[in-house]
Scaffold this motif. Structure first.
Motif, PDB file in Angstrom:
ATOM      1  N   ALA A 115      -0.625   2.842   6.157  1.00  0.00           N
ATOM      2  CA  ALA A 115      -0.710   1.426   5.788  1.00  0.00           C
ATOM      3  C   ALA A 115      -0.259   0.536   6.945  1.00  0.00           C
ATOM      4  CB  ALA A 115       0.143   1.165   4.551  1.00  0.00           C
ATOM      5  N   THR A 175       2.475  -6.826   9.026  1.00  0.00           N
ATOM      6  CA  THR A 175       2.985  -5.817   8.120  1.00  0.00           C
ATOM      7  C   THR A 175       4.498  -5.912   7.992  1.00  0.00           C
ATOM      8  OG1 THR A 175       2.955  -3.447   7.586  1.00  0.00           O
ATOM      9  CG2 THR A 175       3.129  -4.019   9.928  1.00  0.00           C
ATOM     10  N   ASP A 197       2.372   5.577   3.670  1.00  0.00           N
ATOM     11  CA  ASP A 197       3.087   4.403   4.181  1.00  0.00           C
ATOM     12  C   ASP A 197       2.776   4.192   5.661  1.00  0.00           C
ATOM     13  OD1 ASP A 197       4.256   4.633   1.667  1.00  0.00           O
ATOM     14  OD2 ASP A 197       6.250   4.071   2.378  1.00  0.00           O
ATOM     15  N   SER A 253       4.915  -1.877   3.085  1.00  0.00           N
ATOM     16  CA  SER A 253       5.093  -0.468   2.754  1.00  0.00           C
ATOM     17  C   SER A 253       6.495  -0.042   3.168  1.00  0.00           C
ATOM     18  CB  SER A 253       4.012   0.399   3.416  1.00  0.00           C
ATOM     19  OG  SER A 253       3.827   1.597   2.681  1.00  0.00           O
ATOM     20  N   SER A 284      -5.990  -0.645   4.369  1.00  0.00           N
ATOM     21  CA  SER A 284      -5.057  -1.534   5.058  1.00  0.00           C
ATOM     22  C   SER A 284      -5.785  -2.438   6.045  1.00  0.00           C
ATOM     23  CB  SER A 284      -3.991  -0.708   5.788  1.00  0.00           C
ATOM     24  OG  SER A 284      -3.075  -1.548   6.449  1.00  0.00           O
ATOM     25  N   ILE A 325       0.620  -6.597   4.846  1.00  0.00           N
ATOM     26  CA  ILE A 325       0.682  -5.259   4.282  1.00  0.00           C
ATOM     27  C   ILE A 325       2.140  -4.813   4.202  1.00  0.00           C
ATOM     28  CG2 ILE A 325      -0.057  -2.865   4.528  1.00  0.00           C
ATOM     29  CD1 ILE A 325      -2.347  -4.892   4.027  1.00  0.00           C
ATOM     30  N   ILE A 350       0.865  -1.176   0.000  1.00  0.00           N
ATOM     31  CA  ILE A 350       0.000   0.000   0.000  1.00  0.00           C
ATOM     32  C   ILE A 350       0.898   1.220   0.000  1.00  0.00           C
ATOM     33  CG2 ILE A 350      -1.723   1.315   1.292  1.00  0.00           C
ATOM     34  CD1 ILE A 350      -2.902  -1.303   2.230  1.00  0.00           C
ATOM     35  N   GLY A 352      -6.211   5.308   3.434  1.00  0.00           N
ATOM     36  CA  GLY A 352      -5.042   4.448   3.607  1.00  0.00           C
ATOM     37  C   GLY A 352      -5.215   3.492   4.769  1.00  0.00           C
TER      38      GLY A 352
END
Length: 205
Positions: A58, A69, A55, A48, A36, A46, A18, A32
């Motif tokens: 995300a 993430t 970012d 980024s 996410s 996720i 993302i 965003g």
């Protein structure tokens, strides 16, 4: 490649990067986080770059729903996190079973060129990318370019379809409109369209 944290995320079933501008609109920030959260709850990791703006949204969106993430850094993993505003965010990522990735060895300091080089890896580590907001000259265009070369599906928020089209005039949306008009990205504007895009990730995962 150098890693810190849960390396099993490199083999996660689905992953999506993302991306977006460092200076999003208020709508962009909310979108965003929302996108996410939606994908993290649907078992996507996720990816980024830990930059300010989209970012950050995300990574935070994934953490908000106990999702996973991956943050791609532009310096050695032993160096102070850039940007400094996200140093606590990095701790949250690691404490939640997330992962930090860098292509630079310990001791390597950040230089501006590394920020652009990092963008290729965000696409490479993902099954596809979703762009929330990008201007015509925004750095997000680098990630999009790599994704297109790598035949990764690109989804992008279609501001024309939201709030009676009023959002299509903001500068953060001009890159979005460009890629949609050139048929280089899938327009996203409803939860259904995002779920359909996620199905495209399954096709290549």
């Amino acid at each position: 490649m150098y890693a810190k944290g849960n390396v099993d995320l490199l083999n996660y079933e689905k992953s999506v990067a993302i991306k977006g501008t460092r200076y999003p609109s208020e709508f962009g920030e909310k979108m965003g986080i929302r996108v996410s959260k939606l994908l993290a709850k649907r078992n996507c990791s996720i990816v980024s770059g830990l930059a300010k703006g989209i970012d950050t949204c995300a990574h935070k969106g994934a953490l908000d729903v106990a999702g996973k993430t991956i943050a791609v850094l532009a310096h050695g993993l032993d160096k102070p996190v850039y940007p400094k505003e996200n140093r606590n965010l990095v701790k949250e990522i690691l404490n939640s079973g997330g992962l930090l990735i860098s292509t630079y060895p310990n001791g390597r300091k950040l230089i501006p060129q590394f920020l652009a080089a990092r963008d290729e890896w965000q696409s490479s580590l993902s099954d596809g990318i979703i762009v929330i907001e990008t201007g015509i000259q925004d750095g997000t265009n680098i990630t999009i370019g790599h994704a297109l070369k790598q035949n990764r599906p690109v989804g992008i928020i279609d501001h024309k379809q939201l709030k009676n089209g009023e959002l299509s005039f903001i500068k953060q949306a001009q890159g979005n409109l460009k890629y949609i008009s050139e048929n280089k990205a899938y327009p996203l504007y409803t939860e259904k369209s995002i779920r359909e895009f996620e199905n495209k990730l399954k096709e290549i995962a």
